[in-house]
Write a protein that holds these residues in place. Structure first.
Motif, PDB file in Angstrom:
ATOM      1  N   UNK A  53      -1.526 -13.155   6.534  1.00 56.11           N
ATOM      2  CA  UNK A  53      -1.394 -12.821   5.158  1.00 56.11           C
ATOM      3  C   UNK A  53      -2.264 -11.467   4.699  1.00 56.11           C
ATOM      4  N   UNK A  54      -3.509 -11.354   5.087  1.00 55.43           N
ATOM      5  CA  UNK A  54      -4.372 -10.384   5.235  1.00 55.43           C
ATOM      6  C   UNK A  54      -3.760  -9.178   5.935  1.00 55.43           C
ATOM      7  N   UNK A  55      -3.173  -9.529   7.160  1.00 54.14           N
ATOM      8  CA  UNK A  55      -2.572  -8.375   7.996  1.00 54.14           C
ATOM      9  C   UNK A  55      -1.451  -7.814   7.254  1.00 54.14           C
ATOM     10  N   UNK A  56      -0.458  -8.367   6.390  1.00 58.35           N
ATOM     11  CA  UNK A  56       0.411  -7.803   5.643  1.00 58.35           C
ATOM     12  C   UNK A  56      -0.137  -6.794   4.728  1.00 58.35           C
ATOM     13  N   UNK A  57      -1.443  -7.081   4.081  1.00 61.64           N
ATOM     14  CA  UNK A  57      -2.099  -5.948   3.278  1.00 61.64           C
ATOM     15  C   UNK A  57      -2.451  -4.831   4.011  1.00 61.64           C
ATOM     16  N   UNK A  58      -2.996  -5.053   4.836  1.00 60.40           N
ATOM     17  CA  UNK A  58      -3.784  -4.180   6.037  1.00 60.40           C
ATOM     18  C   UNK A  58      -2.815  -3.374   6.397  1.00 60.40           C
ATOM     19  N   UNK A  59      -1.586  -3.799   6.883  1.00 55.00           N
ATOM     20  CA  UNK A  59      -0.369  -2.927   7.384  1.00 55.00           C
ATOM     21  C   UNK A  59       0.401  -2.110   6.300  1.00 55.00           C
ATOM     22  N   UNK A  60       0.205  -2.528   5.058  1.00 59.03           N
ATOM     23  CA  UNK A  60       1.121  -1.909   4.061  1.00 59.03           C
ATOM     24  C   UNK A  60       2.185  -2.705   3.674  1.00 59.03           C
ATOM     25  N   UNK A  61       2.501  -3.774   4.402  1.00 57.46           N
ATOM     26  CA  UNK A  61       3.846  -4.360   4.231  1.00 57.46           C
ATOM     27  C   UNK A  61       3.928  -5.170   2.905  1.00 57.46           C
ATOM     28  N   UNK A  62       2.793  -5.528   2.333  1.00 63.57           N
ATOM     29  CA  UNK A  62       2.705  -6.397   0.962  1.00 63.57           C
ATOM     30  C   UNK A  62       1.429  -5.816   0.369  1.00 63.57           C
ATOM     31  N   UNK A  63       1.346  -6.208  -1.184  1.00 65.28           N
ATOM     32  CA  UNK A  63       0.296  -6.053  -1.871  1.00 65.28           C
ATOM     33  C   UNK A  63      -0.236  -7.151  -2.332  1.00 65.28           C
ATOM     34  N   UNK A  64      -1.418  -7.408  -2.582  1.00 66.12           N
ATOM     35  CA  UNK A  64      -1.828  -8.840  -3.186  1.00 66.12           C
ATOM     36  C   UNK A  64      -1.902  -8.877  -4.607  1.00 66.12           C
ATOM     37  N   UNK A  65      -1.793 -10.250  -5.072  1.00 64.28           N
ATOM     38  CA  UNK A  65      -2.010 -10.436  -6.653  1.00 64.28           C
ATOM     39  C   UNK A  65      -3.357 -10.158  -7.163  1.00 64.28           C
ATOM     40  N   UNK A  66      -3.524 -10.013  -8.289  1.00 68.61           N
ATOM     41  CA  UNK A  66      -4.778  -9.530  -8.854  1.00 68.61           C
ATOM     42  C   UNK A  66      -5.760 -10.429  -8.558  1.00 68.61           C
ATOM     43  N   UNK A  67      -5.813 -11.842  -8.387  1.00 65.39           N
ATOM     44  CA  UNK A  67      -6.666 -12.675  -8.080  1.00 65.39           C
ATOM     45  C   UNK A  67      -7.136 -12.336  -6.537  1.00 65.39           C
ATOM     46  N   UNK A  68      -6.163 -12.160  -5.503  1.00 68.79           N
ATOM     47  CA  UNK A  68      -6.345 -11.943  -4.491  1.00 68.79           C
ATOM     48  C   UNK A  68      -7.018 -10.589  -4.150  1.00 68.79           C
TER      49      UNK A  68
END
Length: 108
Positions: free
Chosen positions: A32-47
């Motif tokens: 999940x974190x890898x998706x954020x680091x790679x730019x594939x996804x953005x986290x919700x506000x709490x995350x």
């Protein structure tokens, strides 16, 4: 999304943290974190708030387009605070004793 991903990578690198360590401290899976680091996804506000806390920064700094270089003394403090946040109470007590001993040694 790319700006956020770049800021995540940069901040973790400044603190000397791997993606796996950031994910673990934030309570996220590495994937999940890898998706954020790679730019594939953005986290919700709490995350986003959890990740910012782990990286000893603010959500605004992670989302901002301009980031200034952090002075080395300030960066050392931020790295220390980020590491302290991951420690248990008994380990924090040990660290406090060590830091107090360092301060006392400097006074001599």
């Amino acid at each position: 999304m790319e700006l956020f991903a770049t800021n995540l990578r940069r901040r973790a690198e400044e603190l000397g943290m791997s993606n796996a360590e950031v994910a673990r401290r934030a309570g996220l899976s590495e994937r999940r974190y890898g998706n954020y680091v790679s730019g594939r996804r953005e986290p919700d506000l709490a995350t986003l708030v959890k990740i910012a806390s782990v990286l000893a920064t603010t959500p605004n700094d992670l989302l901002a387009s301009s980031t200034s270089a952090t002075p080395s003394g300030e960066l050392a403090k931020q790295r220390t605070f980020a590491a302290l946040a991951a420690l248990r109470a008994d380990d924090l007590e040990r660290v406090s004793i060590m830091v107090e001993a360092l301060v006392a040694a400097k006074r001599v």
